[in-house]
Write an enzyme that holds these catalytic residues in place. Structure first.
Site, PDB file in Angstrom:
ATOM      1  N   TYR A  87      -4.525   3.853  -1.731  1.00 50.62           N
ATOM      2  CA  TYR A  87      -3.353   4.235  -2.505  1.00 50.62           C
ATOM      3  C   TYR A  87      -3.607   4.162  -4.008  1.00 50.62           C
ATOM      4  O   TYR A  87      -2.834   4.722  -4.794  1.00 50.62           O
ATOM      5  CB  TYR A  87      -2.167   3.320  -2.200  1.00 50.62           C
ATOM      6  CG  TYR A  87      -1.578   3.420  -0.824  1.00 50.62           C
ATOM      7  CD1 TYR A  87      -2.042   4.351   0.103  1.00 50.62           C
ATOM      8  CD2 TYR A  87      -0.548   2.567  -0.447  1.00 50.62           C
ATOM      9  CE1 TYR A  87      -1.488   4.411   1.368  1.00 50.62           C
ATOM     10  CE2 TYR A  87       0.006   2.637   0.814  1.00 50.62           C
ATOM     11  CZ  TYR A  87      -0.466   3.552   1.723  1.00 50.62           C
ATOM     12  OH  TYR A  87       0.091   3.603   2.978  1.00 50.62           O
ATOM     13  N   HIS A 120      -6.568   0.328   8.185  1.00 52.59           N
ATOM     14  CA  HIS A 120      -5.663   1.434   7.865  1.00 52.59           C
ATOM     15  C   HIS A 120      -5.695   2.530   8.931  1.00 52.59           C
ATOM     16  O   HIS A 120      -4.648   3.023   9.364  1.00 52.59           O
ATOM     17  CB  HIS A 120      -6.032   2.013   6.495  1.00 52.59           C
ATOM     18  CG  HIS A 120      -4.933   2.785   5.862  1.00 52.59           C
ATOM     19  ND1 HIS A 120      -4.913   3.070   4.513  1.00 52.59           N
ATOM     20  CD2 HIS A 120      -3.800   3.338   6.356  1.00 52.59           C
ATOM     21  CE1 HIS A 120      -3.818   3.754   4.220  1.00 52.59           C
ATOM     22  NE2 HIS A 120      -3.137   3.944   5.323  1.00 52.59           N
TER      23      HIS A 120
END
Length: 264
Positions: free
Chosen positions: A37, A95
């Site tokens: 991110y 993730h």
């Protein structure tokens, strides 16, 4: 883990820090970031500027797929901690499972468990894991090791089989895309329920997710929307209203990369 968290995807730079500070000011005590991110630095800076004690803010980060190889998970988390300016995260997730031909789940799951044992993360979990992968993870790490599976789930994408399986394993479901990228706000059923409560459709969606026992991580750059989303915890939907929302499933994913796992 606070069940309503603030997602930080897209919350970069000074505007991102301002949004995260708005979330902390509204009462959020769970911040969700990830190595991909590019918001770990913003999360850490916002926590410091907020003046809140470290132990009052639950921080989640996620290990990127390119960091799942042998000997890579722990160094990547050490880099994340340096970006965050913290000595530990409260939760570290895988993730995405490695794609076909990549590292085996045992290799990276053992590494993230070692990160927990070293105190780099106080809890561990996964994201985008299917039923088969959840079963494999439980066989590798043992029952109770996985705190959460972070998956796409909202009123328009119920993801029921996977969510129910996680619940049967005592694994908390954390909903990402809990508002279907804001699209659920246009749903007439959610709008009708919202009118009855003097609420927003987005609040209804979040209240429904929390009522299922799920966690959710909405995000916004708008201070007003951030406050509204946090207030969804105060919304008490009736059993009939919960059933109305439960019937809205369209079965359409927002996040579906061609290299992703074989979804349930």
């Amino acid at each position: 883990m606070p069940r309503l968290g603030f997602g930080t995807y897209g919350r970069t730079g000074s505007e991102g820090i301002a949004a995260i500070l708005s979330a902390l000011g509204a009462g959020y005590r769970h911040l969700d970031t990830a190595q991909t991110y590019d918001t770990e630095r913003e999360v850490g800076e916002a926590i410091r500027r907020s003046g809140l004690p470290r132990d009052e803010v639950f921080v989640t980060t996620k290990v990127a797929e390119h960091n799942l190889g042998p000997g890579q998970v722990i160094p990547s988390l050490e880099r994340s901690l340096a970006e965050l300016g913290l000595d530990h995260v409260d939760l570290a997730l895988i993730h995405w499972p490695a794609r076909a031909g990549g590292p085996a789940p045992e290799a990276y799951l053992r590494q993230i468990a070692e990160a927990r044992d070293r105190g780099l993360a106080w809890h561990i979990g996964v994201s985008n894991f299917t039923i088969a992968l959840i079963e494999e993870a439980c066989s590798i790490l043992g029952a109770g090791a996985i705190l959460t599976n972070q998956i796409e789930l909202n009123p328009w994408f119920r993801n029921r089989r996977l969510a129910d399986h996680c619940a049967s394993r005592g694994i908390v479901v954390t909903c990402y895309e809990p508002l279907a990228r804001g699209k659920v706000g246009a749903d007439p059923v959610l709008q009708a329920i919202a009118r009855r409560h003097g609420a927003t459709p987005e609040q209804v969606a979040l209240a429904w997710e929390l009522a299922q026992g799920y966690a959710a991580i909405p995000t916004s750059r708008s201070p007003e929307r951030i406050r509204q989303n946090f207030a969804a915890q105060e919304l008490d939907l009736s059993p009939d209203e919960l059933a109305e929302v439960d019937a809205l499933d369209r079965g359409i994913r927002s996040i579906d990369p061609d290299w992703g796992p074989d979804w349930d």
